[in-house]
Enzyme design. Structure first.
Site, PDB file in Angstrom:
ATOM      1  N   ASP A   8       0.867  -1.561   0.113  1.00 34.55           N
ATOM      2  CA  ASP A   8       0.042   0.010  -0.036  1.00 34.55           C
ATOM      3  C   ASP A   8       1.055   1.217   0.004  1.00 34.55           C
ATOM      4  OD1 ASP A   8      -2.266   1.543   0.235  1.00 34.55           O
ATOM      5  OD2 ASP A   8      -2.004   1.803   2.403  1.00 34.55           O
ATOM      6  N   ASP A  10       0.061   5.034   1.075  1.00 31.55           N
ATOM      7  CA  ASP A  10      -0.362   6.097   2.276  1.00 31.55           C
ATOM      8  C   ASP A  10      -0.352   5.264   3.495  1.00 31.55           C
ATOM      9  OD1 ASP A  10      -0.936   8.682   0.615  1.00 31.55           O
ATOM     10  OD2 ASP A  10      -2.551   7.193   0.020  1.00 31.55           O
TER      11      ASP A  10
END
Length: 213
Positions: A8, A10
Protein backbone atom coordinates in the site's frame (compact mmCIF):
# COMPACT_ATOMS: atom_id res chain seq x y z
CA UNK A 1 9.92 -15.71 -0.75
CA UNK A 2 9.97 -15.75 -4.54
CA UNK A 3 6.61 -14.23 -5.47
CA UNK A 4 5.49 -10.61 -5.20
CA UNK A 5 5.26 -8.10 -2.37
CA UNK A 6 2.41 -5.61 -2.84
CA UNK A 7 2.78 -2.39 -0.85
CA UNK A 8 0.00 0.00 0.00
CA UNK A 9 1.20 3.60 -0.36
CA UNK A 10 -0.29 6.02 2.18
CA UNK A 11 0.80 5.11 5.68
CA UNK A 12 3.02 2.23 4.49
CA UNK A 13 5.50 3.83 2.10
CA UNK A 14 4.79 7.53 2.69
CA UNK A 15 3.78 9.26 5.93
CA UNK A 16 0.69 10.95 4.47
CA UNK A 17 -2.25 9.54 6.44
CA UNK A 18 -2.23 12.15 9.20
CA UNK A 19 -2.20 15.01 6.70
CA UNK A 20 -4.81 13.38 4.44
CA UNK A 21 -7.27 12.60 7.22
CA UNK A 22 -6.89 16.04 8.79
CA UNK A 23 -7.77 17.69 5.47
CA UNK A 24 -10.69 15.34 4.86
CA UNK A 25 -12.12 16.01 8.32
CA UNK A 26 -11.92 19.76 7.69
CA UNK A 27 -13.64 19.53 4.31
CA UNK A 28 -16.44 17.26 5.53
CA UNK A 29 -17.07 19.55 8.47
CA UNK A 30 -17.17 22.57 6.15
CA UNK A 31 -19.73 20.67 4.04
CA UNK A 32 -22.05 20.26 7.03
CA UNK A 33 -20.97 16.78 8.14
CA UNK A 34 -18.92 17.29 11.32
CA UNK A 35 -15.97 14.92 11.41
CA UNK A 36 -12.89 14.68 13.59
CA UNK A 37 -9.52 13.38 12.48
CA UNK A 38 -10.07 10.18 14.47
CA UNK A 39 -13.46 9.63 12.84
CA UNK A 40 -12.10 9.99 9.30
CA UNK A 41 -9.39 7.45 10.15
CA UNK A 42 -12.07 5.10 11.49
CA UNK A 43 -14.50 5.46 8.61
CA UNK A 44 -12.46 6.21 5.50
CA UNK A 45 -8.76 5.34 5.85
CA UNK A 46 -7.65 2.95 3.13
CA UNK A 47 -10.62 3.58 0.86
CA UNK A 48 -10.96 5.56 -2.35
CA UNK A 49 -12.39 9.06 -2.59
CA UNK A 50 -15.31 7.59 -4.54
CA UNK A 51 -16.19 5.26 -1.67
CA UNK A 52 -15.74 8.12 0.82
CA UNK A 53 -18.24 10.23 -1.13
CA UNK A 54 -20.83 7.45 -1.17
CA UNK A 55 -20.56 6.86 2.58
CA UNK A 56 -20.47 10.54 3.50
CA UNK A 57 -23.40 11.49 1.30
CA UNK A 58 -25.46 8.68 2.81
CA UNK A 59 -24.75 10.13 6.26
CA UNK A 60 -25.36 13.69 5.12
CA UNK A 61 -28.58 12.85 3.34
CA UNK A 62 -27.55 14.87 0.32
CA UNK A 63 -24.68 15.60 -2.06
CA UNK A 64 -21.28 16.83 -1.01
CA UNK A 65 -19.87 19.83 -2.92
CA UNK A 66 -18.93 18.82 -6.44
CA UNK A 67 -15.43 20.26 -6.04
CA UNK A 68 -14.65 18.60 -2.70
CA UNK A 69 -12.18 16.12 -4.23
CA UNK A 70 -10.41 18.89 -6.15
CA UNK A 71 -10.03 21.00 -3.01
CA UNK A 72 -8.91 17.95 -1.05
CA UNK A 73 -6.16 17.11 -3.52
CA UNK A 74 -5.03 20.74 -3.80
CA UNK A 75 -4.58 21.00 -0.03
CA UNK A 76 -2.97 17.56 0.04
CA UNK A 77 -0.45 18.30 -2.69
CA UNK A 78 0.42 21.62 -1.05
CA UNK A 79 1.20 19.66 2.12
CA UNK A 80 3.21 17.05 0.23
CA UNK A 81 6.11 19.50 0.02
CA UNK A 82 7.08 18.26 3.49
CA UNK A 83 6.19 14.60 2.93
CA UNK A 84 8.54 11.97 4.33
CA UNK A 85 8.92 8.25 3.73
CA UNK A 86 7.77 5.96 6.54
CA UNK A 87 10.76 5.41 8.83
CA UNK A 88 12.57 2.19 7.98
CA UNK A 89 10.74 1.36 4.76
CA UNK A 90 13.64 2.30 2.47
CA UNK A 91 15.78 -0.33 4.19
CA UNK A 92 13.04 -2.88 3.49
CA UNK A 93 13.05 -1.96 -0.22
CA UNK A 94 16.86 -2.19 -0.27
CA UNK A 95 16.62 -5.66 1.27
CA UNK A 96 14.09 -6.83 -1.33
CA UNK A 97 16.26 -5.48 -4.13
CA UNK A 98 19.30 -7.28 -2.72
CA UNK A 99 17.35 -10.56 -2.45
CA UNK A 100 15.83 -10.21 -5.92
CA UNK A 101 12.26 -10.15 -4.57
CA UNK A 102 9.77 -8.42 -6.85
CA UNK A 103 7.51 -5.74 -5.43
CA UNK A 104 4.88 -3.27 -6.58
CA UNK A 105 2.43 -0.69 -5.23
CA UNK A 106 -1.37 -0.94 -5.11
CA UNK A 107 -3.17 2.03 -3.58
CA UNK A 108 -6.65 3.48 -3.25
CA UNK A 109 -5.17 6.85 -4.22
CA UNK A 110 -5.27 8.30 -7.71
CA UNK A 111 -2.30 7.84 -10.01
CA UNK A 112 -1.52 11.55 -9.67
CA UNK A 113 -1.52 11.34 -5.89
CA UNK A 114 0.64 8.20 -5.87
CA UNK A 115 3.20 9.57 -8.31
CA UNK A 116 3.37 12.95 -6.55
CA UNK A 117 4.02 11.26 -3.22
CA UNK A 118 6.61 8.83 -4.59
CA UNK A 119 8.42 11.63 -6.41
CA UNK A 120 8.57 13.73 -3.23
CA UNK A 121 10.19 10.96 -1.16
CA UNK A 122 12.42 9.72 -3.99
CA UNK A 123 10.74 6.35 -4.53
CA UNK A 124 9.24 6.81 -8.00
CA UNK A 125 12.07 5.05 -9.85
CA UNK A 126 11.72 2.04 -7.54
CA UNK A 127 8.08 1.52 -8.53
CA UNK A 128 7.90 2.87 -12.09
CA UNK A 129 5.86 0.51 -14.26
CA UNK A 130 4.54 -1.32 -11.20
CA UNK A 131 2.06 1.25 -9.83
CA UNK A 132 -1.61 0.27 -9.53
CA UNK A 133 -4.43 2.57 -8.46
CA UNK A 134 -8.08 2.11 -7.55
CA UNK A 135 -8.66 4.14 -10.73
CA UNK A 136 -7.66 1.00 -12.65
CA UNK A 137 -10.46 -1.26 -11.37
CA UNK A 138 -14.23 -1.21 -10.98
CA UNK A 139 -14.23 -1.81 -7.24
CA UNK A 140 -11.65 -0.54 -4.78
CA UNK A 141 -10.72 -1.93 -1.36
CA UNK A 142 -12.18 -3.85 0.49
CA UNK A 143 -12.95 -5.65 -2.80
CA UNK A 144 -10.02 -7.79 -3.99
CA UNK A 145 -10.01 -6.31 -7.50
CA UNK A 146 -7.00 -4.00 -7.11
CA UNK A 147 -4.69 -6.63 -5.64
CA UNK A 148 -5.79 -9.24 -8.15
CA UNK A 149 -5.21 -6.74 -10.97
CA UNK A 150 -1.69 -6.04 -9.71
CA UNK A 151 -0.84 -9.74 -9.45
CA UNK A 152 -2.32 -10.56 -12.85
CA UNK A 153 -0.51 -7.65 -14.52
CA UNK A 154 2.81 -8.94 -13.21
CA UNK A 155 2.06 -12.60 -13.92
CA UNK A 156 2.02 -13.78 -10.30
CA UNK A 157 -0.56 -16.10 -8.72
CA UNK A 158 -2.51 -14.55 -5.80
CA UNK A 159 -1.31 -17.29 -3.46
CA UNK A 160 2.30 -16.25 -4.14
CA UNK A 161 1.71 -12.63 -3.11
CA UNK A 162 2.27 -10.86 0.19
CA UNK A 163 0.45 -7.58 0.86
CA UNK A 164 1.65 -4.90 3.28
CA UNK A 165 -1.28 -2.80 4.52
CA UNK A 166 -2.12 -0.37 7.32
CA UNK A 167 -5.92 -0.22 7.05
CA UNK A 168 -8.73 -2.65 7.83
CA UNK A 169 -10.10 -2.11 4.31
CA UNK A 170 -6.77 -3.10 2.80
CA UNK A 171 -6.41 -6.17 4.99
CA UNK A 172 -9.93 -7.23 4.02
CA UNK A 173 -9.10 -6.78 0.34
CA UNK A 174 -5.96 -8.90 0.64
CA UNK A 175 -7.86 -11.63 2.47
CA UNK A 176 -10.54 -11.59 -0.22
CA UNK A 177 -7.82 -11.90 -2.88
CA UNK A 178 -6.41 -15.01 -1.20
CA UNK A 179 -3.11 -13.33 -0.41
CA UNK A 180 -1.01 -13.33 2.74
CA UNK A 181 -1.15 -9.93 4.43
CA UNK A 182 0.95 -8.18 7.04
CA UNK A 183 -0.71 -5.32 8.93
CA UNK A 184 1.38 -2.28 9.83
CA UNK A 185 0.04 -0.74 13.03
CA UNK A 186 1.90 2.52 12.65
CA UNK A 187 -1.19 4.70 13.07
CA UNK A 188 -3.87 2.01 13.22
CA UNK A 189 -5.29 0.23 16.25
CA UNK A 190 -3.70 -3.26 16.02
CA UNK A 191 -7.06 -4.81 16.94
CA UNK A 192 -8.49 -3.48 13.69
CA UNK A 193 -5.81 -5.37 11.74
CA UNK A 194 -6.40 -8.64 13.57
CA UNK A 195 -7.46 -10.51 10.43
CA UNK A 196 -3.96 -10.04 8.99
CA UNK A 197 -1.52 -12.96 9.05
CA UNK A 198 0.76 -10.87 11.24
CA UNK A 199 0.65 -7.39 12.75
CA UNK A 200 3.85 -5.38 13.22
CA UNK A 201 4.60 -1.97 14.70
CA UNK A 202 8.10 -1.26 13.41
CA UNK A 203 9.27 -1.45 9.79
CA UNK A 204 12.45 -3.12 11.04
CA UNK A 205 10.36 -6.28 11.52
CA UNK A 206 8.94 -6.35 8.00
CA UNK A 207 11.93 -7.78 6.11
CA UNK A 208 12.00 -10.83 8.38
CA UNK A 209 8.25 -11.36 7.98
CA UNK A 210 8.60 -11.24 4.20
CA UNK A 211 11.58 -13.57 4.21
CA UNK A 212 9.56 -16.11 6.17
CA UNK A 213 6.45 -15.87 4.01
Amino acid sequence: MSGLVIFDNDGVLVDSERLANTILAELLTEAGLPYTFEETVRDFMGGSMASMRLKAEAQLGGPLPADLEDRYHQRLFDGFANLQAIAGVEAVLDHLDAEGVRYCLASSGTHRRIRTALTTVGFLDRFEGRIFSAEDVAHGKPAPDLFLHAASSLGVKPGDCVVVEDSPLGVAAANAAGMKVFGYAGMTDPAKLSSADAVFHDMAALAELIDGA
